[in-house]
Scaffold this motif. Structure first.
Motif, PDB file in Angstrom:
ATOM      1  N   LEU A  80       0.865  -1.170   0.000  1.00  0.00           N
ATOM      2  CA  LEU A  80       0.000   0.000   0.000  1.00  0.00           C
ATOM      3  C   LEU A  80       0.907   1.227   0.000  1.00  0.00           C
ATOM      4  CD1 LEU A  80      -2.855   1.237   0.186  1.00  0.00           C
ATOM      5  CD2 LEU A  80      -2.580   1.240   2.674  1.00  0.00           C
ATOM      6  N   GLN A  81       1.007   1.874  -1.150  1.00  0.00           N
ATOM      7  CA  GLN A  81       1.784   3.093  -1.266  1.00  0.00           C
ATOM      8  C   GLN A  81       0.879   4.266  -0.922  1.00  0.00           C
ATOM      9  OE1 GLN A  81       5.133   3.624  -2.048  1.00  0.00           O
ATOM     10  NE2 GLN A  81       4.668   5.743  -1.490  1.00  0.00           N
ATOM     11  N   MET A  82       1.281   5.026   0.073  1.00  0.00           N
ATOM     12  CA  MET A  82       0.458   6.139   0.562  1.00  0.00           C
ATOM     13  C   MET A  82       1.213   7.448   0.332  1.00  0.00           C
ATOM     14  SD  MET A  82      -0.996   4.454   4.098  1.00  0.00           S
ATOM     15  CE  MET A  82       0.591   4.480   4.905  1.00  0.00           C
ATOM     16  N   ASN A  83       0.641   8.296  -0.482  1.00  0.00           N
ATOM     17  CA  ASN A  83       1.241   9.587  -0.786  1.00  0.00           C
ATOM     18  C   ASN A  83       0.333  10.717  -0.306  1.00  0.00           C
ATOM     19  OD1 ASN A  83       3.355   8.254  -2.145  1.00  0.00           O
ATOM     20  ND2 ASN A  83       2.205   8.269  -4.058  1.00  0.00           N
ATOM     21  N   SER A  84       0.891  11.902  -0.222  1.00  0.00           N
ATOM     22  CA  SER A  84       0.126  13.081   0.200  1.00  0.00           C
ATOM     23  C   SER A  84      -0.666  12.808   1.474  1.00  0.00           C
ATOM     24  CB  SER A  84      -0.820  13.513  -0.933  1.00  0.00           C
ATOM     25  OG  SER A  84      -0.093  13.792  -2.108  1.00  0.00           O
ATOM     26  N   LEU A  85       0.016  12.248   2.439  1.00  0.00           N
ATOM     27  CA  LEU A  85      -0.658  11.851   3.673  1.00  0.00           C
ATOM     28  C   LEU A  85      -1.196  13.040   4.441  1.00  0.00           C
ATOM     29  CD1 LEU A  85       1.751   8.991   4.657  1.00  0.00           C
ATOM     30  CD2 LEU A  85      -0.730   8.747   4.446  1.00  0.00           C
ATOM     31  N   LYS A  86      -2.326  12.815   5.093  1.00  0.00           N
ATOM     32  CA  LYS A  86      -3.014  13.832   5.878  1.00  0.00           C
ATOM     33  C   LYS A  86      -3.150  13.343   7.320  1.00  0.00           C
ATOM     34  CE  LYS A  86      -5.922  14.838   1.837  1.00  0.00           C
ATOM     35  NZ  LYS A  86      -7.333  14.905   1.359  1.00  0.00           N
ATOM     36  N   PRO A  87      -3.289  14.246   8.253  1.00  0.00           N
ATOM     37  CA  PRO A  87      -3.479  13.813   9.649  1.00  0.00           C
ATOM     38  C   PRO A  87      -4.661  12.860   9.813  1.00  0.00           C
ATOM     39  CG  PRO A  87      -2.933  16.138   9.594  1.00  0.00           C
ATOM     40  CD  PRO A  87      -3.108  15.706   8.161  1.00  0.00           C
ATOM     41  N   GLU A  88      -5.686  13.024   9.005  1.00  0.00           N
ATOM     42  CA  GLU A  88      -6.854  12.134   9.110  1.00  0.00           C
ATOM     43  C   GLU A  88      -6.584  10.731   8.584  1.00  0.00           C
ATOM     44  OE1 GLU A  88      -6.718  15.185   7.745  1.00  0.00           O
ATOM     45  OE2 GLU A  88      -8.028  15.336   5.968  1.00  0.00           O
ATOM     46  N   ASP A  89      -5.418  10.497   8.019  1.00  0.00           N
ATOM     47  CA  ASP A  89      -5.022   9.152   7.617  1.00  0.00           C
ATOM     48  C   ASP A  89      -4.449   8.368   8.795  1.00  0.00           C
ATOM     49  OD1 ASP A  89      -3.818  10.536   4.551  1.00  0.00           O
ATOM     50  OD2 ASP A  89      -5.683   9.424   4.864  1.00  0.00           O
ATOM     51  N   THR A  90      -4.268   9.025   9.918  1.00  0.00           N
ATOM     52  CA  THR A  90      -3.739   8.352  11.110  1.00  0.00           C
ATOM     53  C   THR A  90      -4.673   7.224  11.544  1.00  0.00           C
ATOM     54  OG1 THR A  90      -2.577  10.321  11.892  1.00  0.00           O
ATOM     55  CG2 THR A  90      -3.159   8.661  13.543  1.00  0.00           C
ATOM     56  N   ALA A  91      -4.114   6.029  11.654  1.00  0.00           N
ATOM     57  CA  ALA A  91      -4.922   4.845  11.983  1.00  0.00           C
ATOM     58  C   ALA A  91      -3.997   3.639  12.074  1.00  0.00           C
ATOM     59  CB  ALA A  91      -5.980   4.602  10.910  1.00  0.00           C
ATOM     60  N   VAL A  92      -4.575   2.551  12.538  1.00  0.00           N
ATOM     61  CA  VAL A  92      -3.916   1.249  12.396  1.00  0.00           C
ATOM     62  C   VAL A  92      -4.400   0.652  11.082  1.00  0.00           C
ATOM     63  CG1 VAL A  92      -3.621  -1.056  13.348  1.00  0.00           C
ATOM     64  CG2 VAL A  92      -3.755   0.923  14.880  1.00  0.00           C
ATOM     65  N   TYR A  93      -3.463   0.245  10.260  1.00  0.00           N
ATOM     66  CA  TYR A  93      -3.774  -0.295   8.943  1.00  0.00           C
ATOM     67  C   TYR A  93      -3.657  -1.817   8.971  1.00  0.00           C
ATOM     68  CZ  TYR A  93      -3.903   4.328   6.877  1.00  0.00           C
ATOM     69  OH  TYR A  93      -4.254   5.616   6.558  1.00  0.00           O
ATOM     70  N   TYR A  94      -4.671  -2.460   8.420  1.00  0.00           N
ATOM     71  CA  TYR A  94      -4.738  -3.910   8.400  1.00  0.00           C
ATOM     72  C   TYR A  94      -4.789  -4.415   6.966  1.00  0.00           C
ATOM     73  CZ  TYR A  94      -6.221  -3.381  13.281  1.00  0.00           C
ATOM     74  OH  TYR A  94      -6.295  -3.065  14.611  1.00  0.00           O
ATOM     75  N   CYS A  95      -4.056  -5.476   6.705  1.00  0.00           N
ATOM     76  CA  CYS A  95      -4.248  -6.161   5.435  1.00  0.00           C
ATOM     77  C   CYS A  95      -5.160  -7.362   5.676  1.00  0.00           C
ATOM     78  CB  CYS A  95      -2.928  -6.593   4.819  1.00  0.00           C
ATOM     79  SG  CYS A  95      -1.941  -7.724   5.816  1.00  0.00           S
ATOM     80  N   ALA A  96      -5.850  -7.752   4.631  1.00  0.00           N
ATOM     81  CA  ALA A  96      -6.813  -8.835   4.746  1.00  0.00           C
ATOM     82  C   ALA A  96      -6.869  -9.609   3.441  1.00  0.00           C
ATOM     83  CB  ALA A  96      -8.196  -8.285   5.083  1.00  0.00           C
ATOM     84  N   ALA A  97      -7.253 -10.860   3.548  1.00  0.00           N
ATOM     85  CA  ALA A  97      -7.378 -11.722   2.376  1.00  0.00           C
ATOM     86  C   ALA A  97      -8.781 -12.314   2.339  1.00  0.00           C
ATOM     87  CB  ALA A  97      -6.343 -12.837   2.424  1.00  0.00           C
ATOM     88  N   GLY A  98      -9.349 -12.349   1.159  1.00  0.00           N
ATOM     89  CA  GLY A  98     -10.698 -12.884   1.037  1.00  0.00           C
ATOM     90  C   GLY A  98     -10.982 -13.361  -0.369  1.00  0.00           C
ATOM     91  N   ARG A  99     -12.146 -13.973  -0.528  1.00  0.00           N
ATOM     92  CA  ARG A  99     -12.508 -14.557  -1.823  1.00  0.00           C
ATOM     93  C   ARG A  99     -13.188 -13.544  -2.743  1.00  0.00           C
ATOM     94  NH1 ARG A  99     -11.146 -19.996  -2.641  1.00  0.00           N
ATOM     95  NH2 ARG A  99     -10.200 -20.704  -0.692  1.00  0.00           N
TER      96      ARG A  99
END
Length: 121
Positions: A80-99
């Protein structure tokens, strides 16, 4: 099934970060890979998803045009390439796998442990 997310950290607003999520070979090949995030006191939000082939992606409205998902089959890793980050992007980021190629967290079967991203203003 193992999903291991990494790459989080502290960055200034306007900066960039790249998150990685390493999966087992079977999980990676058989599933679409998604990213979600959860800020303190808020529900888990959809960030984006990529198909098994990597040929298609779609994103949540709040990150569209700033974030990009890609996958490397040789490394069984999604990014996950994240550019132009903003304070509201602050979080815990999770990856997930599904069908299913969807934006609904409940439709994903496997989850990584999360990596924290903090964007300072």
């Amino acid at each position: 099934v193992q999903l291991q997310a990494s790459g989080g950290g502290l960055v200034q607003a306007g900066g960039s970060l790249r998150l990685s999520c390493a999966a087992s070979a079977r999980t990676f090949s058989q599933n679409v890979m998604g990213w979600f995030r959860q800020a303190p006191g808020k529900e888990r939000d959809f960030v984006g998803v990529i198909t098994r082939s990597g040929g298609s992606t779609f994103y949540g409205d709040s990150v569209k045009g700033r974030f990009t998902i890609s996958r490397d089959s040789a490394k069984n890793t999604v990014y996950l390439q994240m550019n132009s980050l903003k304070p509201e992007d602050t979080a815990v980021y999770y990856c997930a796998a599904g069908r299913a190629y969807v934006a609904v967290a409940d439709d994903y079967d496997y989850w990584g442990q999360g990596t924290k991203v903090t964007v300072s203003s």
